[in-house]
Each structure stands twice: as structure tokens, then as C-alpha cells.
Scaffold this motif. Sequence first.
Motif, PDB file in Angstrom:
ATOM      1  N   LEU A  35     -71.384 -42.636  -3.396  1.00 32.16           N
ATOM      2  CA  LEU A  35     -70.356 -43.604  -3.777  1.00 32.16           C
ATOM      3  C   LEU A  35     -69.566 -43.123  -4.975  1.00 32.16           C
ATOM      4  O   LEU A  35     -68.336 -43.143  -4.976  1.00 32.16           O
ATOM      5  CB  LEU A  35     -71.017 -44.945  -4.100  1.00 32.16           C
ATOM      6  N   VAL A  36     -70.262 -42.649  -6.007  1.00 32.99           N
ATOM      7  CA  VAL A  36     -69.571 -42.173  -7.207  1.00 32.99           C
ATOM      8  C   VAL A  36     -68.677 -41.002  -6.879  1.00 32.99           C
ATOM      9  O   VAL A  36     -67.551 -40.897  -7.346  1.00 32.99           O
ATOM     10  CB  VAL A  36     -70.599 -41.771  -8.290  1.00 32.99           C
ATOM     11  N   PHE A  37     -69.162 -40.093  -6.026  1.00 33.20           N
ATOM     12  CA  PHE A  37     -68.342 -38.931  -5.668  1.00 33.20           C
ATOM     13  C   PHE A  37     -67.076 -39.358  -4.952  1.00 33.20           C
ATOM     14  O   PHE A  37     -65.991 -38.842  -5.228  1.00 33.20           O
ATOM     15  CB  PHE A  37     -69.146 -37.982  -4.781  1.00 33.20           C
ATOM     16  N   SER A  38     -67.200 -40.328  -4.049  1.00 31.02           N
ATOM     17  CA  SER A  38     -66.013 -40.771  -3.320  1.00 31.02           C
ATOM     18  C   SER A  38     -65.025 -41.442  -4.240  1.00 31.02           C
ATOM     19  O   SER A  38     -63.824 -41.304  -4.078  1.00 31.02           O
ATOM     20  CB  SER A  38     -66.418 -41.732  -2.192  1.00 31.02           C
ATOM     21  N   LEU A  39     -65.518 -42.149  -5.267  1.00 32.28           N
ATOM     22  CA  LEU A  39     -64.614 -42.813  -6.212  1.00 32.28           C
ATOM     23  C   LEU A  39     -63.884 -41.781  -7.060  1.00 32.28           C
ATOM     24  O   LEU A  39     -62.688 -41.883  -7.304  1.00 32.28           O
ATOM     25  CB  LEU A  39     -65.415 -43.754  -7.126  1.00 32.28           C
ATOM     26  N   MET A  40     -64.625 -40.782  -7.517  1.00 37.16           N
ATOM     27  CA  MET A  40     -64.032 -39.790  -8.386  1.00 37.16           C
ATOM     28  C   MET A  40     -63.070 -38.885  -7.640  1.00 37.16           C
ATOM     29  O   MET A  40     -62.162 -38.309  -8.217  1.00 37.16           O
ATOM     30  CB  MET A  40     -65.130 -38.940  -9.034  1.00 37.16           C
ATOM     31  N   SER A  41     -63.274 -38.717  -6.349  1.00 36.74           N
ATOM     32  CA  SER A  41     -62.414 -37.806  -5.598  1.00 36.74           C
ATOM     33  C   SER A  41     -61.060 -38.406  -5.293  1.00 36.74           C
ATOM     34  O   SER A  41     -60.123 -37.700  -4.953  1.00 36.74           O
ATOM     35  CB  SER A  41     -63.104 -37.417  -4.287  1.00 36.74           C
ATOM     36  N   ASP A  73     -67.722 -35.638 -10.101  1.00 36.94           N
ATOM     37  CA  ASP A  73     -68.519 -36.824  -9.813  1.00 36.94           C
ATOM     38  C   ASP A  73     -69.564 -37.116 -10.885  1.00 36.94           C
ATOM     39  O   ASP A  73     -70.264 -38.123 -10.805  1.00 36.94           O
ATOM     40  CB  ASP A  73     -69.212 -36.675  -8.453  1.00 36.94           C
ATOM     41  N   ARG A  74     -69.665 -36.273 -11.889  1.00 35.03           N
ATOM     42  CA  ARG A  74     -70.671 -36.468 -12.929  1.00 35.03           C
ATOM     43  C   ARG A  74     -70.081 -36.914 -14.260  1.00 35.03           C
ATOM     44  O   ARG A  74     -70.678 -37.701 -14.971  1.00 35.03           O
ATOM     45  CB  ARG A  74     -71.448 -35.166 -13.135  1.00 35.03           C
ATOM     46  N   LEU A  75     -68.916 -36.405 -14.577  1.00 31.43           N
ATOM     47  CA  LEU A  75     -68.335 -36.629 -15.894  1.00 31.43           C
ATOM     48  C   LEU A  75     -67.229 -37.675 -15.840  1.00 31.43           C
ATOM     49  O   LEU A  75     -66.285 -37.556 -15.071  1.00 31.43           O
ATOM     50  CB  LEU A  75     -67.763 -35.315 -16.440  1.00 31.43           C
ATOM     51  N   LEU A  76     -67.360 -38.698 -16.667  1.00 33.31           N
ATOM     52  CA  LEU A  76     -66.333 -39.725 -16.813  1.00 33.31           C
ATOM     53  C   LEU A  76     -65.751 -39.637 -18.215  1.00 33.31           C
ATOM     54  O   LEU A  76     -66.489 -39.621 -19.203  1.00 33.31           O
ATOM     55  CB  LEU A  76     -66.944 -41.116 -16.602  1.00 33.31           C
ATOM     56  N   SER A  77     -64.414 -39.560 -18.312  1.00 31.42           N
ATOM     57  CA  SER A  77     -63.736 -39.541 -19.605  1.00 31.42           C
ATOM     58  C   SER A  77     -62.897 -40.804 -19.747  1.00 31.42           C
ATOM     59  O   SER A  77     -62.132 -41.151 -18.847  1.00 31.42           O
ATOM     60  CB  SER A  77     -62.812 -38.317 -19.729  1.00 31.42           C
ATOM     61  N   PHE A 116     -57.287 -43.326 -31.892  1.00 29.22           N
ATOM     62  CA  PHE A 116     -57.801 -42.967 -30.576  1.00 29.22           C
ATOM     63  C   PHE A 116     -59.292 -42.674 -30.628  1.00 29.22           C
ATOM     64  O   PHE A 116     -59.828 -42.248 -31.653  1.00 29.22           O
ATOM     65  CB  PHE A 116     -57.075 -41.730 -30.043  1.00 29.22           C
ATOM     66  N   LYS A 117     -59.948 -42.913 -29.489  1.00 29.99           N
ATOM     67  CA  LYS A 117     -61.351 -42.561 -29.341  1.00 29.99           C
ATOM     68  C   LYS A 117     -61.589 -42.064 -27.935  1.00 29.99           C
ATOM     69  O   LYS A 117     -61.353 -42.779 -26.955  1.00 29.99           O
ATOM     70  CB  LYS A 117     -62.239 -43.789 -29.613  1.00 29.99           C
ATOM     71  N   GLY A 118     -62.051 -40.819 -27.815  1.00 39.58           N
ATOM     72  CA  GLY A 118     -62.391 -40.261 -26.518  1.00 39.58           C
ATOM     73  C   GLY A 118     -63.872 -40.447 -26.243  1.00 39.58           C
ATOM     74  O   GLY A 118     -64.718 -40.034 -27.045  1.00 39.58           O
ATOM     75  N   LEU A 119     -64.195 -41.082 -25.115  1.00 39.33           N
ATOM     76  CA  LEU A 119     -65.587 -41.291 -24.711  1.00 39.33           C
ATOM     77  C   LEU A 119     -65.852 -40.469 -23.456  1.00 39.33           C
ATOM     78  O   LEU A 119     -65.157 -40.627 -22.446  1.00 39.33           O
ATOM     79  CB  LEU A 119     -65.850 -42.763 -24.416  1.00 39.33           C
ATOM     80  N   ASN A 120     -66.826 -39.595 -23.516  1.00 39.20           N
ATOM     81  CA  ASN A 120     -67.199 -38.776 -22.366  1.00 39.20           C
ATOM     82  C   ASN A 120     -68.642 -39.105 -21.997  1.00 39.20           C
ATOM     83  O   ASN A 120     -69.537 -39.060 -22.842  1.00 39.20           O
ATOM     84  CB  ASN A 120     -67.028 -37.296 -22.696  1.00 39.20           C
ATOM     85  N   TYR A 121     -68.840 -39.427 -20.713  1.00 39.75           N
ATOM     86  CA  TYR A 121     -70.091 -40.065 -20.305  1.00 39.75           C
ATOM     87  C   TYR A 121     -70.662 -39.396 -19.058  1.00 39.75           C
ATOM     88  O   TYR A 121     -69.949 -39.155 -18.074  1.00 39.75           O
ATOM     89  CB  TYR A 121     -69.803 -41.538 -20.020  1.00 39.75           C
ATOM     90  N   ASP A 122     -71.952 -39.098 -19.132  1.00 44.56           N
ATOM     91  CA  ASP A 122     -72.683 -38.520 -18.005  1.00 44.56           C
ATOM     92  C   ASP A 122     -73.120 -39.655 -17.083  1.00 44.56           C
ATOM     93  O   ASP A 122     -74.000 -40.443 -17.429  1.00 44.56           O
ATOM     94  CB  ASP A 122     -73.892 -37.740 -18.530  1.00 44.56           C
ATOM     95  N   LEU A 123     -72.499 -39.758 -15.903  1.00 42.34           N
ATOM     96  CA  LEU A 123     -72.801 -40.843 -14.974  1.00 42.34           C
ATOM     97  C   LEU A 123     -74.191 -40.713 -14.356  1.00 42.34           C
ATOM     98  O   LEU A 123     -74.777 -41.708 -13.934  1.00 42.34           O
ATOM     99  CB  LEU A 123     -71.756 -40.875 -13.855  1.00 42.34           C
ATOM    100  N   ASN A 124     -74.724 -39.507 -14.281  1.00 39.48           N
ATOM    101  CA  ASN A 124     -76.047 -39.314 -13.704  1.00 39.48           C
ATOM    102  C   ASN A 124     -77.159 -39.708 -14.667  1.00 39.48           C
ATOM    103  O   ASN A 124     -78.119 -40.380 -14.289  1.00 39.48           O
ATOM    104  CB  ASN A 124     -76.249 -37.856 -13.281  1.00 39.48           C
ATOM    105  N   PHE A 163     -61.882 -36.092 -27.382  1.00 39.30           N
ATOM    106  CA  PHE A 163     -61.182 -35.450 -26.283  1.00 39.30           C
ATOM    107  C   PHE A 163     -61.478 -36.166 -24.968  1.00 39.30           C
ATOM    108  O   PHE A 163     -62.448 -36.920 -24.839  1.00 39.30           O
ATOM    109  CB  PHE A 163     -61.587 -33.977 -26.168  1.00 39.30           C
ATOM    110  N   VAL A 164     -60.604 -35.902 -23.996  1.00 40.71           N
ATOM    111  CA  VAL A 164     -60.816 -36.350 -22.620  1.00 40.71           C
ATOM    112  C   VAL A 164     -60.500 -35.169 -21.704  1.00 40.71           C
ATOM    113  O   VAL A 164     -59.814 -34.223 -22.095  1.00 40.71           O
ATOM    114  CB  VAL A 164     -59.932 -37.557 -22.249  1.00 40.71           C
ATOM    115  N   ILE A 165     -61.002 -35.243 -20.464  1.00 37.65           N
ATOM    116  CA  ILE A 165     -60.881 -34.119 -19.542  1.00 37.65           C
ATOM    117  C   ILE A 165     -60.424 -34.608 -18.181  1.00 37.65           C
ATOM    118  O   ILE A 165     -60.910 -35.624 -17.678  1.00 37.65           O
ATOM    119  CB  ILE A 165     -62.230 -33.397 -19.382  1.00 37.65           C
ATOM    120  N   ASN A 166     -59.457 -33.869 -17.609  1.00 40.17           N
ATOM    121  CA  ASN A 166     -59.138 -34.093 -16.196  1.00 40.17           C
ATOM    122  C   ASN A 166     -59.404 -32.788 -15.451  1.00 40.17           C
ATOM    123  O   ASN A 166     -60.089 -31.902 -15.954  1.00 40.17           O
ATOM    124  CB  ASN A 166     -57.706 -34.607 -16.016  1.00 40.17           C
ATOM    125  N   SER A 167     -58.881 -32.646 -14.260  1.00 42.86           N
ATOM    126  CA  SER A 167     -59.192 -31.469 -13.450  1.00 42.86           C
ATOM    127  C   SER A 167     -58.489 -30.205 -13.936  1.00 42.86           C
ATOM    128  O   SER A 167     -58.833 -29.103 -13.502  1.00 42.86           O
ATOM    129  CB  SER A 167     -58.821 -31.724 -11.984  1.00 42.86           C
TER     130      SER A 167
END
Length: 278
Positions: free
Chosen positions: A9-15, A143-147, A166-174, A229-233
Motif C-alpha cells: 500500500l505504501v509503495f503504491s501511494l508513493m509511486s 516507498d521508505r522515505l517520507l519528507s 522552515f522545518k524539514g522532517l524526514n521519516y522512515d516509514l518502515n 532538508f527535504v528530498i524528491n526523486s
Amino acid sequence: MKKIIYISLVFSLMSCSTVNNENNFDTINESSKPQSTSHDLLLKKSNSLLGVNKKSLSNSLISTRSFYKEEDSLILDYKYPYLNEEYNPLFGSFNTFVEVNYLLNEQSIRDVLQNSDLSCDSLYENVERKRRNIDYKVYSKNDRLLSVLLYKTNYYDSEHHNSFMFKGLNYDLNQGRFIGYEDLFMNNSETILLFKLNQELEARIEGQDSFNDCWKLTKDKFELFKNNFVINSEYIKFYFDDCTVCPTYSGNYFLEIPLEELSLVLKTEDPETTYLRF
């Protein structure tokens, strides 16, 4: 089986993605209050600067919750992300962090009223704070990293004056934990990152008029903001508060570097631990 379904489910959302792969997940307003229109122009300005463009996606992994409070002359008007703990109970660590750091009424009010550093402009050190807005934008890399970028706008009693933080939050979904600079970058990589950021800033100064009055990012300032910081593809974006590298009036708050240019300093070799798979 439940874990497999969750990961799928998470992978499909992130994709799901927009053209530039900067995703804003479907927002669900769980509580709200009509906003006054006196600050709409400045709010539109802040949204424009950040490239905010809310997109509706068919999921409820992330919902938008609202917090509104008026006390004397101060208005706190927040929209903040909430991770659905039904998908993973570990998401509670994310929601608790936001609650403790941004939603405790008394602390939020003290921060706004007592903090003399809400604006870097010395002309506004003693002006009355009128409003603080918080909103956010979501980025995704895999599918693992949420920014998540939280951006705070402070409004003052002086007409049309506001400042941004500003505040960048990077979160391990697993694993259900926040990650920082050390999780993504190799040891002793700060010198290279600082060089790359200043190289990007110099290129912008030469190519864009709004950067003409900006100045070099120093080592001490980078240490303060290296986790912001934040990250995209495609990019990693480092965000800076007002007057860190550019004056407030320029409207420039971030520097971005393509991930491919950082391949030598990113932790990408171990497939079990890496967050930035190319």
C-alpha cells in the motif's frame, strides 16, 4: 501477510506522482475554522515562493489536521500532517513529535510572543505579533522515505510585514523514526556539501536578479541548517530561515542540489539501510 499488504500500500501511494515528482498527498480536513482574509495576499505569496500546489490523491495515509486559537491579539492558525496509525502503529512517533513541538498551546504562544528572533530585521524586534500560520508540503523519494516541509509564517502589526521559518522532517516509514543528515550522508561530508551549496548559490547570483543581494553560506550557518532538508526523486533541498543566505525581500529560502551530483557522499551502497536508491 498484514505487513506485506502494508508495504504494498505504501509503495503504491508513493509511486503516484506529479510531473516533477513532488507529491502532496490527499488532504482531509478533520477540523477547521473559516479564516479571515486580511492575510490572504501574504499567504498567497508564501505559497508561491514554496511552489505549493495541493494535489488530490486517492489515499488517506496522510491527512491534514487543523489547529486554531485566538488569545488576546495573537492568532495561531496551523495546518499540519497526521500519519494514519492504523497503517502502522509506529507512526505515532511522527504524530507525537508534531503535537509536542507545535500544538501545545501555552508553549506555542510563548514561542511567538517571547522570541525576539522571529524576524531578522532589527526594525521589527519590538513590534506586536499578530498571527502565526503553519502549513506543509510533502515530498517523496521512494516507498521508505517520507519528507515533509513545515513552513511557518509570522505576521506583525506593521502592514505587509512577515517572516518565514522552515522545518524539514524526514521519516522512515518502515521503522517509524526520524532520520537526519548522518543517516543519509557519509562521515565528514559537510565540507563537500557546503562547497556544493555555495556553488549553487553563486550560479543563481549570476543568473537571477533576485539573488543579487545574497551572500555566501558560512560553515556555522550550515551546521545550524544541515538537517533542514527535504528530498524528491531528483533533488535534495536545503531550506534556510530569513536572512541566512538571502535578505527577506528577495524571497529566496532554499538551495537545491541534484542527487546525482552527491553520489560520492550519499550512503547508497547497503540495500538494507540506504534511503536513497538511484
